[in-house]
Design a protein around this motif. Structure first.
Motif, PDB file in Angstrom:
ATOM      1  N   TRP A 196      78.317  66.499  -2.269  1.00  0.00           N
ATOM      2  CA  TRP A 196      78.041  66.793  -0.699  1.00  0.00           C
ATOM      3  C   TRP A 196      76.869  67.637  -0.713  1.00  0.00           C
ATOM      4  CZ3 TRP A 196      84.009  68.699  -0.408  1.00  0.00           C
ATOM      5  CH2 TRP A 196      84.738  67.632  -0.100  1.00  0.00           C
ATOM      6  N   PRO A 277      90.704  73.351   2.127  1.00  0.00           N
ATOM      7  CA  PRO A 277      90.428  72.610   0.734  1.00  0.00           C
ATOM      8  C   PRO A 277      90.424  73.435  -0.109  1.00  0.00           C
ATOM      9  CG  PRO A 277      88.751  71.732   2.520  1.00  0.00           C
ATOM     10  CD  PRO A 277      89.569  73.024   3.095  1.00  0.00           C
ATOM     11  N   SER A 282      84.277  71.695  -2.104  1.00  0.00           N
ATOM     12  CA  SER A 282      84.559  72.448  -0.634  1.00  0.00           C
ATOM     13  C   SER A 282      84.311  73.866  -0.812  1.00  0.00           C
ATOM     14  CB  SER A 282      85.964  72.102  -0.212  1.00  0.00           C
ATOM     15  OG  SER A 282      86.119  70.894   0.010  1.00  0.00           O
ATOM     16  N   GLN A 286      81.959  76.226   1.216  1.00  0.00           N
ATOM     17  CA  GLN A 286      82.347  77.228   1.978  1.00  0.00           C
ATOM     18  C   GLN A 286      81.182  78.568   1.621  1.00  0.00           C
ATOM     19  OE1 GLN A 286      86.434  77.936   0.746  1.00  0.00           O
ATOM     20  NE2 GLN A 286      86.962  75.831   1.446  1.00  0.00           N
ATOM     21  N   ALA A 304      80.417  72.678   8.792  1.00  0.00           N
ATOM     22  CA  ALA A 304      81.302  73.264   7.236  1.00  0.00           C
ATOM     23  C   ALA A 304      81.865  74.472   7.560  1.00  0.00           C
ATOM     24  CB  ALA A 304      80.177  73.176   6.316  1.00  0.00           C
ATOM     25  N   GLY A 309      84.402  73.634   4.977  1.00  0.00           N
ATOM     26  CA  GLY A 309      83.769  72.816   3.849  1.00  0.00           C
ATOM     27  C   GLY A 309      84.655  71.698   3.856  1.00  0.00           C
ATOM     28  N   ARG A 310      85.267  71.153   4.586  1.00  0.00           N
ATOM     29  CA  ARG A 310      86.142  70.015   4.515  1.00  0.00           C
ATOM     30  C   ARG A 310      85.224  68.559   4.333  1.00  0.00           C
ATOM     31  NH1 ARG A 310      90.955  67.736   7.852  1.00  0.00           N
ATOM     32  NH2 ARG A 310      92.361  66.704   6.496  1.00  0.00           N
TER      33      ARG A 310
END
Length: 375
Positions: A196, A277, A282, A286, A304, A309-310
């Motif tokens: 990500w 999450p 994730s 976060q 996020a 943070g999904r």
């Protein structure tokens, strides 16, 4: 090196700022989105997987049926289908599409969500199962004589498939997960590793860890990174749009109240103890979001922060030139694939095809040309 752009095709329109519209499987929307991505210059489109979502392989088949060039990156969770059957399912679709299929392996991010499909293994057990699962799938894709397998999770006798991948030997396997267990499996079995959107320093650190894991098996991987670009004619307008998106998201979460559990489970919902999450990717987002909303030149973590943070939830914000330059910096780290999708799926895909994808391709071509002349 060649770059690749991956978009996103879902069963119906829905994002963090757009309520679901239409039926849960909207055939017209799937077809329109797939065609739009193909015409916009995307190389592939991701088809997501979730315990409450329509089945990803069937969505991919419909998207493939209306396109002629667009590749399909089909999310798949090991453990819910026998690996021998999954190998034949993917090989069948690969043949039907002329070799346009890739598998995106997701071992799992939220224990409660996985339990909705009857998966009660621990994280370590899931990754051990994934390794065994991919070993069997790759063996069946190789073809040849029937084979047996005796493992911790699977005991197979006389496995053999009459359908093999269009490009003999394998279908590309992308892999997600940032834990040590995930990196070990990716290094041994994946063709591409997906992370990500992170600040450059964190992305470089993770890429180097994955490279080391692959090097231990004498392998090299392709790298993909995901962003939600927000672009406009001016930098100020782009940041105004980012603020609007966050405001819309926060307003929807306020209307939602304190809903719990996974039944609601829509994009952008307020994270709770049941939906936050717990996967390492994730957690990384976060931690990044907790340090602030803006990083590097134009990385933004407002969504996020709001969602815990999904999923793919970090953005690059700015003019098309600014965002293209940011993507070039990730390319310099060895990341050749960019998974980009917007908060307004159709209009943003058109915008990316017109303003962003050509710019990035031109920058990469120039960069590679300079390297060749220098080397």
């Amino acid at each position: 090196m060649p770059i690749e752009f991956i978009g996103y095709v879902s069963a119906r329109e829905q994002t963090e700022i757009l309520d679901p519209t239409g039926p849960s499987v909207d055939a017209a929307y799937i077809a329109a989105t797939a065609l739009l991505h193909e015409r916009a210059g995307f190389d592939r489109a991701l088809i997501a997987f979730h315990s409450t979502s329509p089945e990803s392989l069937q969505i991919a088949q419909h998207a493939a049926s209306v396109t002629s060039r667009l590749g399909l990156l089909v999310a798949h969770r090991p453990g819910f289908t026998a690996p021998t059957l999954a190998a034949r399912q993917f090989a069948t679709l690969d043949n039907l599409t002329g070799g346009r299929v890739a598998m995106h392996v997701i071992t799992g991010g939220n224990d409660r969500e996985l339990q909705a499909d009857g998966d009660n293994l621990t994280k370590a057990e899931r990754y051990a199962r994934t390794a065994e699962y991919l070993q069997i799938i790759r063996r069946e894709w190789e073809g040849g004589a029937p084979f047996d397998h005796d493992g911790r999770f699977y005991r197979i006798r006389g496995a053999q498939s009459s359908v093999l991948p269009r490009h003999r030997g394998s279908i590309p396997i992308y892999f997600g997960g940032a834990s040590e267990e995930a990196l070990a499996v990716a290094g041994q079995y994946a063709d591409g590793y997906a992370l990500w959107g992170e600040p450059l320093r964190g992305a470089e650190e993770l890429v180097n860890r994955v490279r080391a894991a692959a090097r231990a098996h004498g392998r090299t991987l392709r790298f993909s990174i995901s962003f939600r670009p927000i672009i406009a004619d001016t930098e100020g307008q782009a940041w105004e749009r980012a603020a609007e998106i966050e405001a819309q998201l926060r307003a929807r979460q306020a209307e939602e109240g304190d809903a719990t559990g996974i039944a609601l489970d829509r994009a952008g919902q307020r994270p709770t103890d049941g939906t936050l999450p717990t996967n390492e990717g994730s957690r990384r987002l976060q931690a990044i979001a907790a340090k602030g909303a803006r990083h590097d030149e134009c990385l933004w973590t407002g969504v996020a922060q709001a969602t815990g943070g999904r999923w793919n939830s970090t953005s690059l914000v700015g003019t098309p030139d600014q965002v293209a330059e940011s993507l070039l910096r990730y390319y310099r780290l060895g990341i050749e694939t960019f998974l980009i999708r917007g908060f307004d799926p159709l209009s943003d895909a058109i915008l990316y095809g017109r303003e962003l994808i050509p710019r990035v391709r031109a920058l990469v071509e120039k960069e590679d040309g300079c390297r060749r002349r220098a080397g």
